[in-house]
Scaffold this active site. Structure first.
Site, PDB file in Angstrom:
ATOM      1  N   HIS A   1       9.935 -69.169  34.841  1.00 27.13           N
ATOM      2  CA  HIS A   1       8.663 -68.398  35.487  1.00 27.13           C
ATOM      3  C   HIS A   1       8.743 -67.581  36.357  1.00 27.13           C
ATOM      4  O   HIS A   1       7.838 -66.644  36.885  1.00 27.13           O
ATOM      5  CB  HIS A   1       7.445 -69.446  35.490  1.00 27.13           C
ATOM      6  CG  HIS A   1       7.105 -70.164  34.653  1.00 27.13           C
ATOM      7  ND1 HIS A   1       5.867 -69.510  33.795  1.00 27.13           N
ATOM      8  CD2 HIS A   1       7.388 -71.168  33.238  1.00 27.13           C
ATOM      9  CE1 HIS A   1       5.087 -70.355  32.490  1.00 27.13           C
ATOM     10  NE2 HIS A   1       6.413 -71.510  32.344  1.00 27.13           N
TER      11      HIS A   1
ATOM     12  N   ASP B   1       7.948 -61.528  42.670  1.00 27.81           N
ATOM     13  CA  ASP B   1       7.066 -62.081  41.623  1.00 27.81           C
ATOM     14  C   ASP B   1       7.680 -62.679  40.926  1.00 27.81           C
ATOM     15  O   ASP B   1       8.148 -61.060  39.484  1.00 27.81           O
ATOM     16  CB  ASP B   1       5.226 -61.265  41.810  1.00 27.81           C
ATOM     17  CG  ASP B   1       4.617 -62.675  41.858  1.00 27.81           C
ATOM     18  OD1 ASP B   1       4.560 -63.831  41.441  1.00 27.81           O
ATOM     19  OD2 ASP B   1       3.364 -62.746  42.340  1.00 27.81           O
TER      20      ASP B   1
END
Ligand code: GDG
Length: 463
Positions: free
Chosen positions: A156, A363
């Site tokens: 992720h 991110d």
């Protein structure tokens, strides 16, 4: 048809369509029901001595299985190797990345414990989907125990550049362990190419279309950008609670324009840099004083890790200083809020904001950017300002893309966003919204599960 076994550090509630259930839990919950699946992970609880005792419950057609860990596991594996070593390193913060032998040991121990505990639940034709940086060596531990099933891994968070990754002691072992999976998925092309670069340059491996070959094994690779549960988020955004919050915020705006930031309180999210860029905007734009404010919702997270305590203290100080310098009797430039809101409340708050300010320093994807878009009113949408270092920037080119390290660039983007005419806002939003709806969380899940189910296993091919 084999069952789907999902393994992640923690398991989410799957049986509710309630407002607090996250998009990932909902998407996985739907897949688990479809494939009569099992979701296994840490209960979040600790007990004095690890027993490997499974707590199993049926939840809305899926089986949820959890195990308790020891306090030492929590400290060395979760707070240690996962969140003090890998998380900062994978977010390009080698200055914060702590390498302690006990962390490595705890990480290896918990991965072995996960493998041992889940073993009795596995059947030969199950396919297994492992999530995130907490569990990179899990396939290796399962293989050691004779598991021959197809196993896929999805990361992720970003995979870091080769030179950074090579600063991790035992980096080679970690990558070699990835090759015990059959399929590895990344959020972005950027992460995949960083992984390929490492395999090729550090290990002399070979990069092939959709696969890498090294250590005598071939691993299928792919890019699977995660999306939003767009339909349910859009429903939440038009529901009673969201409308109530949009109205409540409009009253509170009192004619001013709102800039919104929503993040876990994490140094990777660039909150301090965001506050400083906003300060620069206020300094450069005297006419904006008393006309604009930044609402920053920052939900505390990982507060047992020192770097998180430090960033929290710094944000208190910086927001306090900026408010002290600029506030007037009836206006504060930053409303800084450290509490969590329900999903449907957030949807309403996003909907009242003229700008969504999403400026992480690094991110994996960033779902807030997508939520902001999904919550906008079609005939008068706000403007998304998005960091070029969020994975979402690979898909969301119609946002105002900025370098979050540059105060000037972010300040200019705030000015441009607030000045943008309605027709351009609508044009950009329609394109962004189309992407959010098309590449939603179900598309992500189906693409990964299909890829995993069709990845050949050499052992299976022989039978
Ligand atoms: C990791 C990766 C990747 C935040 N405050 C509240 C609240 N939130 C919700 C947001 C959003 C979620 O938390 C945060 O998701 P992000 O994607 O922004 O970031 P991470 O938590 O770091 O997640 C990330 C993600 O995994 C999925 O693969 O995108 O890159 O780092 O949904 O809305 N939710 C509620 N109240 C809050 O106050 N209900």
């Amino acid at each position: 048809m084999g069952r789907l076994i999902v393994i992640s550090n923690r398991v989410g509630p799957t049986n509710s369509s309630g407002p607090s259930v996250g998009g990932l839990a909902m998407a996985l919950g739907a897949a688990l029901r479809e494939y009569n699946g099992v979701w296994f992970g840490w209960s979040g609880q600790t007990v004095d001595a690890f027993s490997g005792q499974l707590a199993v419950q049926r939840e809305g057609g899926a089986t949820i299985a959890t195990v308790d860990l020891e306090p030492q596991d929590r400290d060395e594996y979760y707070n240690g190797y996962a969140n003090r070593t890998l998380w900062p390193l994978f977010h390009y913060r080698i200055d914060l990345s702590a390498y302690e032998r006990s962390f490595n040991e705890g990480y290896a121990r918990v991965n072995a414990r996960f493998a041992q505990t889940v073993l009795p639940l596995l059947q030969p034709d199950d396919f297994i989907w492992v999530h995130d940086y907490h569990l990179i060596p899990l396939a290796r531990e399962l293989r050691r125990r004779g598991v021959k099933n197809r196993i896929g891994f999805f990361l992720h968070i970003p995979w870091p550049a080769r030179r950074l990754f090579a600063t991790l002691p035992f980096h080679r072992e970690l990558v070699e362990a990835v090759f015990d999976y059959d399929l590895v998925g990344f959020q972005t092309e950027d992460s995949l190419s960083a992984f390929e670069d490492y395999v090729e340059k550090e290990e002399g491996g070979e990069v092939r279309p959709g696969a890498v070959h090294a250590y005598g094994r071939t691993l299928r690779t792919g890019v699977f950008p995660i999306g939003l549960d767009a339909k349910s988020f859009a429903e939440a955004a038009t529901g009673e609670t969201a409308c109530g919050w949009r109205d409540r915020m409009k009253v509170s705006l009192a004619g001013r324009r709102m800039i919104i930031g929503v993040d876990r309180l994490d140094y990777s999210k660039g909150l301090e840099e965001r506050f400083l860029a906003y300060e620069e905007y206020l300094q450069n734009t005297p006419e904006a004083l008393e006309q604009v404010f930044l609402l920053q919702i920052a939900t505390p997270s990982r507060d047992e890790v020192p770097a998180y305590q430090e960033i929290r203290a710094r944000l208190d100080a910086v927001s306090g200083r900026i408010n002290g310098a600029f506030a007037t009797a009836d206006w504060v430039p930053i409303r800084y809020v450290n509490r969590a809101y329900r999903r449907d409340e957030l949807a309403g708050i996003y909907g009242a904001a003229a700008i969504g300010l999403v400026t992480p320093l690094r991110d994996g994807m960033n779902l807030v950017a997508k939520e902001y878009v999904a919550a906008q009113t079609p005939d008068d949408p706000g403007v998304l300002i998005l960091s070029k270092f969020a994975g979402a920037a690979e898909q969301m080119g119609e946002a105002l893309i900025v370098n979050p390290f540059s105060r000037e660039e972010v300040s200019d983007a705030i000015a441009a966003g607030l000045a943008m005419g309605r027709s351009e806002r609508i044009r950009r939003w329609e394109s962004l919204m189309d992407g959010v709806q098309t590449h939603d969380v179900s598309a992500w899940r189906d693409a990964f599960v299909d890829a995993l189910r069709t990845t050949p296993r050499p052992e299976l091919a022989k039978v």
